[in-house]
Design a protein around this motif. Structure first.
Motif, PDB file in Angstrom:
ATOM      1  N   LEU A  13       0.355  -1.393  -0.204  1.00 42.58           N
ATOM      2  CA  LEU A  13       0.087  -0.151   0.524  1.00 42.58           C
ATOM      3  C   LEU A  13       0.524   0.641  -0.165  1.00 42.58           C
ATOM      4  CD1 LEU A  13      -2.771   0.934   0.096  1.00 42.58           C
ATOM      5  CD2 LEU A  13      -2.715   1.092   2.335  1.00 42.58           C
ATOM      6  N   VAL A  17       1.110   3.780  -2.614  1.00 38.47           N
ATOM      7  CA  VAL A  17      -0.014   5.384  -3.041  1.00 38.47           C
ATOM      8  C   VAL A  17       1.995   6.250  -3.100  1.00 38.47           C
ATOM      9  CG1 VAL A  17       0.789   7.571  -1.088  1.00 38.47           C
ATOM     10  CG2 VAL A  17      -0.465   5.190  -1.208  1.00 38.47           C
ATOM     11  N   PHE A  20       2.393   6.470  -6.575  1.00 42.81           N
ATOM     12  CA  PHE A  20       1.294   7.127  -7.369  1.00 42.81           C
ATOM     13  C   PHE A  20       1.540   9.039  -7.060  1.00 42.81           C
ATOM     14  CE2 PHE A  20      -3.135  10.113  -5.849  1.00 42.81           C
ATOM     15  CZ  PHE A  20      -4.145   9.628  -7.602  1.00 42.81           C
ATOM     16  N   PHE A 175      -5.769   9.375 -10.130  1.00 47.60           N
ATOM     17  CA  PHE A 175      -5.872   7.719 -10.259  1.00 47.60           C
ATOM     18  C   PHE A 175      -6.515   6.908 -11.003  1.00 47.60           C
ATOM     19  CE2 PHE A 175      -7.567   4.807  -6.782  1.00 47.60           C
ATOM     20  CZ  PHE A 175      -6.716   4.703  -6.361  1.00 47.60           C
ATOM     21  N   SER A 209       3.963  -2.073  -6.554  1.00 53.57           N
ATOM     22  CA  SER A 209       2.502  -2.219  -6.122  1.00 53.57           C
ATOM     23  C   SER A 209       2.015  -2.670  -7.199  1.00 53.57           C
ATOM     24  CB  SER A 209       3.072  -0.687  -5.497  1.00 53.57           C
ATOM     25  OG  SER A 209       2.545  -0.449  -7.115  1.00 53.57           O
TER      26      SER A 209
END
Length: 210
Positions: A13, A17, A20, A175, A209
């Motif tokens: 996770l 993130v 991103f 996203f 990820s």
């Protein structure tokens, strides 16, 4: 065993993130090139505001011999497209090709490759929105590894001032695009398409990820 699973999930996770955030930072730096070298052809990937107009401007400026508009709605007529963009009918007749077969970015890449091969083009200017550029180049470079691809981004929403963080629409688009980019990288590894050659191939967590 449960602790290990939870630890692995937490790390995944965090990596997601971080990836991103790195993706957004990279997209924010994508800007119109100060010096654009003329190419054999120009490809516009439809789906975003101002993309076709930008491609037409580049064609008029002599930056390419022909323009391919990829991913046009099958029911759209050439005349409708010309009128909607205020395009010159002579320009549409002589130097613009329409692709109606592509339904997504993979299809854009495939149809662009066919078009480039048919015209023996070795250099292409790729026009799409800045947030869509990393995945577009990733897919196109997989099919056209020897081609010289010059990105020409369309920037409708600046990402350098941080205002996007309070813009729900911008967050949703970014996203969603990051998820699609992650999926494209995974697909490349699973199907043996090789390592990503997009400029964001080294984003932290962009592979781990996925």
């Amino acid at each position: 065993m449960l602790r290990l699973a939870m630890a692995a999930l937490t790390l995944a996770l965090i990596a997601f993130v971080v990836g991103f955030v790195a993706f957004i930072e990279h997209v924010a730096r994508i800007d119109v090139p100060r010096e654009l070298h003329p190419a054999d052809g120009i490809v516009v990937l439809t789906g975003g505001q101002s993309r076709i107009d930008t491609g037409l401007d580049l064609l008029k400026a002599g930056k390419g011999k022909r323009l391919l508009i990829s991913g046009v709605n099958p029911i759209a007529r050439v005349d409708d497209l010309r009128v909607a963009t205020g395009g010159d009918p002579v320009l549409f007749d002589c130097c613009i090709d329409i692709d109606r077969a592509a339904l997504n970015t993979i299809g854009n890449a495939e149809e662009s490759a066919k078009w480039a091969s048919a015209n023996t083009y070795g250099s292409i200017i790729v026009v799409t929105n800045n947030y869509h550029m990393p995945r577009s180049l990733l897919e196109m470079r997989r099919i056209l590894p020897a081609a010289d691809l010059q990105p020409y981004p369309v920037v409708n929403t600046p990402l350098t001032d941080g205002t996007w963080m309070t813009d729900l629409d911008a967050l949703r688009v970014l996203f969603t695009e990051y998820l699609k980019y992650v999926a494209a990288v995974i697909r490349g590894h699973v199907t043996g398409l090789g390592e990503p050659t997009s400029p964001v191939g080294d984003i932290p967590g962009s592979i781990a990820s996925k």
